[in-house]
Design a protein around this motif. Structure first.
Motif, PDB file in Angstrom:
ATOM      1  N   MET A   1       0.828  -1.210   0.000  1.00 23.64           N
ATOM      2  CA  MET A   1       0.000   0.000   0.000  1.00 23.64           C
ATOM      3  C   MET A   1       0.864   1.263   0.000  1.00 23.64           C
ATOM      4  O   MET A   1       0.574   2.232  -0.713  1.00 23.64           O
ATOM      5  CB  MET A   1      -0.919  -0.015   1.220  1.00 23.64           C
ATOM      6  CG  MET A   1      -2.043  -1.033   1.123  1.00 23.64           C
ATOM      7  SD  MET A   1      -3.079  -1.020   2.607  1.00 23.64           S
ATOM      8  CE  MET A   1      -4.380  -2.120   2.081  1.00 23.64           C
TER       9      MET A   1
ATOM     10  N   CYS B   1      -5.422  -0.791   8.231  1.00 23.50           N
ATOM     11  CA  CYS B   1      -4.566  -0.761   7.044  1.00 23.50           C
ATOM     12  C   CYS B   1      -4.073   0.658   6.837  1.00 23.50           C
ATOM     13  O   CYS B   1      -4.602   1.609   7.381  1.00 23.50           O
ATOM     14  CB  CYS B   1      -5.312  -1.250   5.802  1.00 23.50           C
ATOM     15  SG  CYS B   1      -6.678  -0.175   5.309  1.00 23.50           S
TER      16      CYS B   1
ATOM     17  N   CYS C   1      -3.973   4.372   1.434  1.00 22.85           N
ATOM     18  CA  CYS C   1      -3.212   4.153   0.210  1.00 22.85           C
ATOM     19  C   CYS C   1      -3.253   5.349  -0.725  1.00 22.85           C
ATOM     20  O   CYS C   1      -2.546   5.383  -1.718  1.00 22.85           O
ATOM     21  CB  CYS C   1      -3.714   2.908  -0.506  1.00 22.85           C
ATOM     22  SG  CYS C   1      -5.474   2.959  -0.846  1.00 22.85           S
TER      23      CYS C   1
ATOM     24  N   CYS D   1      -6.026   0.074  -3.571  1.00 22.50           N
ATOM     25  CA  CYS D   1      -6.499  -0.576  -2.347  1.00 22.50           C
ATOM     26  C   CYS D   1      -6.521  -2.085  -2.493  1.00 22.50           C
ATOM     27  O   CYS D   1      -6.816  -2.613  -3.560  1.00 22.50           O
ATOM     28  CB  CYS D   1      -7.902  -0.093  -1.988  1.00 22.50           C
ATOM     29  SG  CYS D   1      -7.909   1.589  -1.346  1.00 22.50           S
TER      30      CYS D   1
END
Length: 826
Positions: free
Chosen positions: A258, A309, A312, A318
C-alpha cells in the motif's frame, strides 16, 4: 608556515633589543592576550603595532595554528599536534570558541574522539565559552567513534547547565549512532530526554526510529510512526521509501504494498521535488518541519480509521482482502480516459532510483515469505511503468520463484538477465545452487557454484555437501571443499558435521569394515579434527554424533569408545543423542555387555535417557533374550513420564519373539491396538521376520491378513518374509500366489485403482525385450515399492504364472479372509 611559539619568541627578542628591557615583550603578550592598543603603542614599537593595525594579524595566527594542528593529525603526528594545541591554549585571555572550530570539525569528520576530548579539556581549562557548534561537533565526533556514553553525558550536561540548549540535530546525531551500534538502551534514554526537553521530530528522526524498529523487530512501532507522520505532515517520496523498506523487512507485505502504491501515485502526479548531491545522495527540497513531541498523535487528521490498514491515497491501489497474494490486482493508471505511460509521465532520474529501490524491497520481502503471486504482479507493474528491473530486483524475484516454484523457473529468469547482458549477483547464483542441491540436481548446483566469484558464508557449499551425502557421492564433495578454499570461505560447524558423514565412512552401508577401510577412516577423521582445531571450532552434538557413527559403521568399536570418553572429559555435558548413537552401534554389533555398562553410567551421572534410549536398550534385551529386563525398562520409562509408543511395542514384541513366545508377542500387538496405537509395517515385518525363521505359517497368514484389514500396504521386506516362509516349507505354488497378491497390494490397496493398471503396465510385464527390467528401474526410480512390485510380477509372468489384477479374488487371499472372519466371530 611557522608556529605561533616561534613567532612569539622572535617578536619578544626583537622588542628586548629595541629598549633593552622586557617592557615591550610583556606589553606584546598582554596585547596578544586581549589588552587595548594604547598600552602597546606606548612602548614606541611602531613596527609591531603596524602588524596589528588592521586587527587581522592575530586572527591569521590562530587560523594558521589550527591548520598546523589538523595537518599534524592527518600525518599521524599526535605528539606534535598535542604540543601545538598546548601552544594555542597558552594565549591566556584572547581565545574564543571559534579558534578551535576547525580542529573540532576535523575530529568530527575522521572521527578522532581522543583528540576532541583533549581539545575539550584545553577549552574548559581556559574557561572558553563554548558555542553551539562546538557542542555539536564534539558530540558528533564521540558518537561516530562509538563513545556513546560520553556523548550522552555531554548532551545531558548541555541540557542541564548550559544556556545553549541542544537542538534536534544534536539528538539525531546521537540517536543515529546508538542505533548503528545497537545500543538500544541508550537510544531509549536519548528519546526520553527528547520527550522531557520537548524536542520535536523531523523526517530524519523518523527514519532513525524506523531503523530502530526494524532492528528490534517491532512492527507495531512502525505502524505508530506511520500514523504519527501521516496525521501531522505530508510524507515525502523519500520517507515513503523508508516505510516501504521497514514494512518489507518486517514481512508486512500488505502495508509495504500500500505504501508503494502511494509512492507510485505521488510519482505519477509529480508531487515530489527530489534532487541528488554531488556524492549521489538523494534529498527532498521540500520543507522538513519537526513534529512537536507533546501533541496528541492518536487521532487521525482526516477522521479516518487507520487501525487496520495504511491509507493508500488512491482507490486504484487498495487491497480489500488481507490475503495479498490472491486478491492483488495491478490496475492501469488513468487520468480521465487516457492511460499513463512512461513517455507521457516521465520520472526524473532520482525518482526512478527511489521507485526501483522500493519495488526491490517489496520483491525481496516476497522472497522472504514465499509470495510468488505478489512478486510477479510487481514485476508486471514495473513493466507497465517503464521501469527496467535492476540486478537487485531480479535477485529478489529469482529468490521468490525458487522458494516455491521449480528451479527451472529461476533459470528462465536468469536467461532473461543474460539477454540483457546483466551479470547475476553471487547471492543469486547462491540461492539457485542451494535449490538445485536440495533437489539433488548436483550438476546444475555445481554449475552455479563455479560461476560465483565470492561468497560470504559457506551455506551454499554446505547445501551441496548435503546433497552429496544423500546421494553417497563423496568424490563430488571433494570438489565443494576445493571451491570453498578457492573462494576463501571458512568452514563452519555445519561443514564439519557434513564432512564426518560424507567422508567418515569408507565402505558402503552394506559392507563390513576391514583393516584397510578402518585405517583410511581413522586418517580422515584425524585430518578433519585437526582442521577444526585450526579454525578454533568446537564439536557440536551433531558433529560428535556423526563422528561416532562413522567409527561404528566401520566396526571401530574401541576407537568409538575412546572418542566418547574424550568428549565426556570436556567441560560441556554430552547430549543424550550422542549416547544413543553409541548404544545403537553397540547393540547392532551385539556388544550387549558394553551397551549395558554405558547405559548404567548414563543413569548414574549422564543426561536423562529419552524414549530413543529406552527403545535401544529394549532391543538390547531382545538380543540378550531377556524379556524381564525389557519389562523393567518399560516400567522405568513410565515412571519418568515417557509412555510406550509403536516403536516401544515393536522392541518388546521382538524380545518376546526371540524367546519363542509367539502368543505373548501377539498379545502385545493386541494390547498396542487397544491403547489406540496404530501398528506400522515395521512392527508387522518384525513379527513376519521371526515367524519366517521359525517356520510359523499360521503367524505369517494371521499377520498378513491383519495388515490387509488395517489397510497397511506391504513393502518389499513383507513380500520377502511371506514368500520365503512358504518356500522353506515346500508350498511353492502358494508362495507365488501370495507374492502376486502382496505385489498388487504394494501398488495399491484399492481394487478400483488396480483395475486401471493392466493397460499401463502389462506391456512392461510381458515384454520380451532384454532391457525391460532396466526400463522399469529407470521409469519408476522415484517409486521403490512400485518398481519392486513390477519386477516381482514380471518374474512371475516369466515363470509362466498367470497375472491377476484382482488380488481379493485370489484363493489364498480369500482363505486368509475367511479364517480372520471365523476367528473374529468365534
Amino acid at each position: 608556515m611557522r608556529r605561533l611559539g616561534v613567532r612569539l619568541k622572535f617578536l619578544s627578542s626583537t622588542a628586548r633589543d629595541w629598549n633593552g628591557s622586557d617592557t615591550v615583550r610583556s606589553s606584546f603578550q598582554w596585547r596578544y592576550a586581549g589588552g587595548n592598543t594604547e598600552a602597546f603603542q606606548s612602548s614606541g614599537t611602531s613596527y609591531v603595532a603596524n602588524l596589528n593595525a588592521d586587527g587581522c594579524w592575530l586572527k591569521d595566527i590562530m587560523g594558521s595554528l589550527q591548520r598546523d594542528i589538523v595537518g599534524a593529525l592527518r600525518l599521524g603526528e599526535r605528539n606534535k599536534a598535542s604540543k601545538l594545541l598546548y601552544e594555542l591554549g597558552s594565549a591566556s585571555q584572547g581565545l574564543l570558541a571559534k579558534d578551535f572550530v576547525y580542529i573540532l570539525q576535523y575530529c568530527a569528520t575522521e572521527p578522532d574522539p581522543l583528540f576532541v576530548m583533549e581539545t575539550w579539556k584545553v577549552m574548559k581549562e581556559k574557561d572558553i565559552e563554548l558555542s553551539e557548534k562546538c557542542y555539536f561537533l564534539t558530540i558528533r565526533a564521540l558518537s561516530k567513534a562509538g563513545y556513546l556514553k560520553e556523548a550522552f553525558n555531554i548532551l545531558s550536561f548541555q541540557c542541564e547547565n548550559s544556556e545553549i540548549y541542544p537542538t534536534l540535530p544534536f539528538y539525531n546525531t546521537l540517536l543515529g549512532a546508538c542505533i548503528q551500534m545497537h545500543s538500544f538502551d541508550l537510544a531509549n534514554e536519548c528519546l526520553h530526554m527528547m520527550e522531557v526537553q520537548g524536542v520535536g521530530k523531523n523526517l530524519v528522526t523518523h527514519g532513525l526510529l524506523l531503523k530502530l524498529a526494524v532492528l528490534q523487530q517491532d512492527l507495531s512501532a512502525v505502524h505508530n510512526i506511520w500514523k504519527e507522520c501521516i496525521n501531522l505532515q505530508s510524507l515525502s517520496i523519500i520517507t515513503l521509501r523508508k516505510f516501504i523498506w521497514s514494512f518489507a523487512m518486517l514481512r508486512d507485505l500488505k502495508s509495504a504494498y500500500m505504501a508503494l502504491q502511494k509512492m507510485v501515485a505521488m510519482a505519477l502526479q509529480q508531487k515530489c521535488n527530489i534532487t541528488s548531491t554531488a556524492d549521489g545522495k538523494l534529498f527532498d527540497l521540500g520543507l522538513d518541519i519537526p513534529i512537536p513531541s507533546r501533541l496528541d498523535l492518536a487521532g487521525n487528521r482526516n477522521g479516518e480509521d487507520d487501525s487496520t490498514c495504511l491509507p493508500c491515497g488512491s482507490e486504484h491501489y487498495c487491497i480489500k482482502d488481507s490475503n495479498v497474494g490472491t486478491e492483488l490486482r495491478v490496475l492501469g493508471y488513468t487520468d480521465g480516459a487516457d492511460k499513463l505511460s512512461l513517455s507521457q509521465q516521465p520520472f526524473t532520474s532520482p525518482v526512478t532510483r527511489l521507485l526501483r529501490w522500493s519495488f526491490g524491497d517489496v520483491i525481496h520481502g516476497c522472497a522472504n515469505v514465499q509470495n510468488v503471486v505478489l512478486a510477479k504482479q510487481l514485476m508486471l507493474q514495473m513493466q507497465n511503468l517503464g521501469l527496467d528491473p535492476s540486478r537487485n530486483i531480479y535477485d529478489g524475484f529469482i529468490k521468490a520463484l525458487v522458494s516455491v516454484k521449480d528451479i527451472h523457473y529461476g533459470i528462465e529468469v536468469l536467461k532473461i538477465m543474460q539477454q540483457k547482458n546483466m551479470k547475476p549477483f553471487d547471492s543469486t547464483l547462491s540461492v539457485l545452487s542451494v535449490r538445485c542441491s536440495k533437489d539433488l540436481e548436483l550438476d546444475l548446483a555445481e554449475k552455479f557454484l563455479s560461476q560465483m566469484s565470492s561468497c560470504r558464508h559457506p551455506y551454499p557449499l554446505n547445501a551441496f555437501l548435503e546433497g552429496c551425502h544423500i546421494l553417497d557421492l563423496p568424490e563430488r564433495g571433494v570438489w565443494a571443499l576445493a571451491k570453498m578454499k578457492e573462494l576463501g570461505v571458512l568452514p563452519d560447524i555445519r561443514t564439519y558435521e557434513l564432512m564426518f558423514s560424507l567422508f567418515g565412512n569408507v565402505n558402503s552401508p552394506y559392507e563390513d569394515g576391514n583393516e584397510l577401510s578402518q585405517a583410511i577412516t581413522a586418517k580422515r577423521i584425524s585430518i578433519i579434527e585437526e582442521d577444526m582445531m585450526m579454525q578454533n571450532i568446537q564439536h557440536s552434538p551433531l558433529s560428535m554424533q556423526n563422528l561416532l557413527k562413522a567409527l561404528g559403521m566401520e566396526g571401530m568399536i574401541k576407537e568409538m569408545i575412546k572418542h566418547l570418553h574424550v568428549a565426556e572429559n570436556r567441560n560441556s555435558p554430552l547430549d543424550i543423542s550422542i549416547y544413543n548413537t553409541v548404544l545403537h552401534v553397540l547393540v547392532k554389533a551385539k556388544e550387549s555387555r558394553l551397551a549395558v555398562e554405558i547405559f548404567k553410567s548414563i543413569i548414574s551421572s549422564g543426561p536423562s535417557p529419552d524414549a530413543a534410549t529406552y527403545k535401544i536398550m529394549i532391543n538390547c534385551c531382545s538380543t540378550m533374550t531377556c524379556y524381564s529386563s525389557a519389562c523393567a525398562l518399560v516400567s522405568r520409562m513410565i515412571q519418568h513420564g515417557i509412555f510406550p509408543d509403536v516403536l516401544t511395542y515393536t522392541a518388546l514384541i521382538k524380545a518376546q519373539l526371540n524367546s519363542n513366545n509367539f502368543d505373548e508377542a501377539l498379545q502385545l500387538l493386541d494390547q498396542a491396538c487397544s491403547k489406540g496405537l496404530l501398528p506400522d509395517v515395521v512392527l508387522y515385518n518384525t513379527i513376519l521376520s521371526v515367524a519366517c525363521e521359525k517356520g510359523r505359517i499360521d503367524v505369517i497368514e494371521l499377520i498378513t491378513d491383519q495388515m490387509h484389514q488395517a489397510k497397511i500396504q506391504p513393502n518389499p521386506s513383507t513380500c520377502s518374509h511371506v514368500f520365503l516362509a512358504y518356500v522353506n516349507n515346500g508350498y511353492y505354488s502358494t508362495a507365488m500366489e501370495a507374492l502376486q497378491v502382496l505385489c498388487m497390494r504394494m501398488m495399491s490397496e484399492e481394487d478400483d485403482t488396480l483395475e486401471e493398471l493392466p493397460s499401463e503396465y502389462e506391456d512392461l510385464l510381458f515384454s520380451e525385450d532384454l532391457e525391460a527390467e532396466s526400463q522399469i528401474m529407470k521409469v519408476f526410480k522415484d517409486s521403490e515399492y512400485l518398481a519392486t512390485a513390477l519386477l516381482y510380477l514380471r518374474w512371475c509372468a516369466t515363470l509362466g504364472f498367470p497375472i491377476s489384477w484382482s488380488p481379493n479374488q485370489s484363493l489364498w487371499a480369500r482363505r486368509l479372509s475367511r479364517n480372520h472372519m471365523s476367528e473374529h466371530n468365534g
